[in-house]
Design a protein around this motif. Structure first.
Motif, PDB file in Angstrom:
ATOM      1  N   SER A   6       0.743  -1.137  -0.049  1.00  0.00           N
ATOM      2  CA  SER A   6       0.019   0.102   0.139  1.00  0.00           C
ATOM      3  C   SER A   6       0.952   1.392   0.074  1.00  0.00           C
ATOM      4  N   ARG A   7       0.458   2.294  -0.637  1.00  0.00           N
ATOM      5  CA  ARG A   7       1.034   3.573  -0.744  1.00  0.00           C
ATOM      6  C   ARG A   7       0.045   4.611  -0.499  1.00  0.00           C
ATOM      7  N   GLU A 144      -2.755   0.854  -4.317  1.00  0.00           N
ATOM      8  CA  GLU A 144      -1.473   0.553  -4.820  1.00  0.00           C
ATOM      9  C   GLU A 144      -1.210   0.775  -6.399  1.00  0.00           C
TER      10      GLU A 144
END
Length: 144
Positions: A6-7, A144
């Motif tokens: 995840s970002r 993502e």
């Protein structure tokens, strides 16, 4: 094992208003989302004010936005004798009421690097004050 990374990305979008009305910010938001490199996720938009709000509304016929503005003016009219709070002018308390009746945040799914809005949907900042203002929308994307 399938691992997903995840970002997050966050930025403040400044929006200058010229007074009461609907301001389309769809293009600016979509451009920012596309530049984050996040393809799939959830976008949150939050306006940092109490006399302006956000909405997703039809982007084809401007009469829709005009009718909505007329309705908001009808349910929260400017009437100096009606409200206790009036220190910032006769349009301030109605602006607070209109903000309370609309939204200060939006959540929009993101896919293929763009907000997944419907064909006729646009993202709007609604300015509830008559005077020009500088508004800020916090854009936060998790994905993502």
């Amino acid at each position: 094992m399938n691992s997903v990374v995840s970002r997050q990305a966050q930025e403040i979008l400044p929006v200058g208003s010229r007074g009461t009305g609907f301001y389309d910010v769809t293009r600016e938001v979509a451009h920012w989302v596309g530049g984050t490199g996040i393809g799939t996720g959830l976008l949150t938009l939050f306006i940092r004010h109490t006399s302006a709000s956000l909405t997703i509304q039809e982007n084809a016929d401007p009469d829709v936005r005009a009718d909505l503005a007329d309705y908001l003016a009808t349910i929260a009219p400017e009437d100096p004798g009606r409200y206790r709070h009036g220190i910032e002018g006769p349009d301030d308390m109605p602006a607070h009421i209109r903000t309370m009746l609309t939204q200060t945040s939006l959540t929009i799914p993101v896919g293929n690097g763009r907000p997944l809005l419907g064909t006729w949907q646009g993202i709007y900042l609604i300015e509830h004050r008559r005077a020009p203002h500088r508004r800020e929308i916090v854009m936060h994307l998790l994905g993502e």
